[in-house]
Scaffold this active site. Sequence first.
Site, PDB file in Angstrom:
ATOM      1  N   CYS A  47      43.518  36.779  45.258  1.00  0.00           N
ATOM      2  CA  CYS A  47      42.243  36.131  44.956  1.00  0.00           C
ATOM      3  C   CYS A  47      41.474  36.923  43.897  1.00  0.00           C
ATOM      4  CB  CYS A  47      41.410  35.994  46.232  1.00  0.00           C
ATOM      5  SG  CYS A  47      39.793  35.264  45.939  1.00  0.00           S
TER       6      CYS A  47
ATOM      7  N   CYS B 235      37.706  37.031  44.395  1.00  0.00           N
ATOM      8  CA  CYS B 235      37.244  37.981  45.418  1.00  0.00           C
ATOM      9  C   CYS B 235      37.342  39.424  44.914  1.00  0.00           C
ATOM     10  CB  CYS B 235      38.092  37.882  46.685  1.00  0.00           C
ATOM     11  SG  CYS B 235      38.530  36.216  47.167  1.00  0.00           S
ATOM     12  N   ASP B 236      38.439  39.762  44.239  1.00  0.00           N
ATOM     13  CA  ASP B 236      38.752  41.178  43.986  1.00  0.00           C
ATOM     14  C   ASP B 236      38.704  41.587  42.520  1.00  0.00           C
ATOM     15  OD1 ASP B 236      39.257  41.352  46.722  1.00  0.00           O
ATOM     16  OD2 ASP B 236      41.363  40.826  46.481  1.00  0.00           O
TER      17      ASP B 236
END
Length: 309
Positions: free
Chosen positions: A135, A138-139
């Site tokens: 992701c 997200c990261d």
Amino acid sequence: MERINDIIIVGGGPAGLTAGLYAARARLKTLLLEGEVLGGQAATTELVENYPGFPDGISGPELMERIERQARFFGLEISAPSMATSIKIKGEAKEIAVEGTKYPAKAVIIATGARPKKLNVPGERELQGRGVSYCATCDGALFKGKKLLVIGGGDAAMEEVLFLTKFARSILVVHRRDELRAAKILQERVFDNKKVGFVWDSQILRILGESRVEGAIVRNKKSGEEREIKTDGIFVYIGTEPNTTFLGNLLKLDREGYIVTDENMMTSIPGIFAAGDVRCNPLKQISVAVGEGATAAISAQKYIEGHLK
Ligand code: NAP
């Protein structure tokens, strides 16, 4: 006594929330169960450019939050996190189990979507969350100024490569063929981006690193040559697989495990419908999932009213 639910929707991504919006607006008593967080995979997409009505694009989380708000406005009841663990048929009714609690309903819509496929190579599981990610939204920000590998050549990989160029110093795309699968517009953008390079015809054999990702062993499929590429992070985008484990053998699935339906989105069991990425449709798009969610809700209503067998 409380009236039983007309419809239970399992899954709160674009298909599930749209089904909920339609069902609740049709004044059907509707409960949506989401196992994790609302929004599904769409909510992990940084920018959605091909959903109609948003000429400048819209962030995935914002699009999903808007659909949720619209569905709640019409009375959709949502329970999250509520992970469905099984569906049982009880005569005309269906019963969804969620950790010991049983929810009966006249009709069910399954919209549990899909999850990222794993590479299944040594080091992947051990280093997930420590440099291995599925992701970018997200990261990605954790990799400012870093060197990254992105695995895969589809739309998801190329969209996320473009997003990751905001943070990373350089990105190498490792793809198993010498041609990308992604849409041409995405290909044009990645080929134009000076931060992005390609390792063609290659597959990852092993991910290296003690406490964090340090590199990967990559094999060229044509020459057979194996080499180590140093990297700070590896983002894997090699497709998805459907979230159908909780169904056991209840429904007819296709070869890859996606739920088979007719054009009304009805599955092999009358009264159980499926919509979105969990269904055996060839196009995994938010706009398609939304259309299927609407179709499933209208079909479920007809089924409850006795007009669809
Ligand atoms: P995808 O289209 O199935 O592409 C997966 C990519 O990973 C392909 O390039 C494939 O190679 C490669 N691959 C598959 N298994 C592999 C393995 N074991 N090892 C190495 N590489 C592997 O998956 P996706 O990109 O996740 O997209 C899923 C669906 O969502 C697609 O229908 C896509 O169009 C859609 N989507 C659309 C958008 C958009 O419209 N903006 C954005 C994201 C996703 P090959 O090419 O050789 O098969």
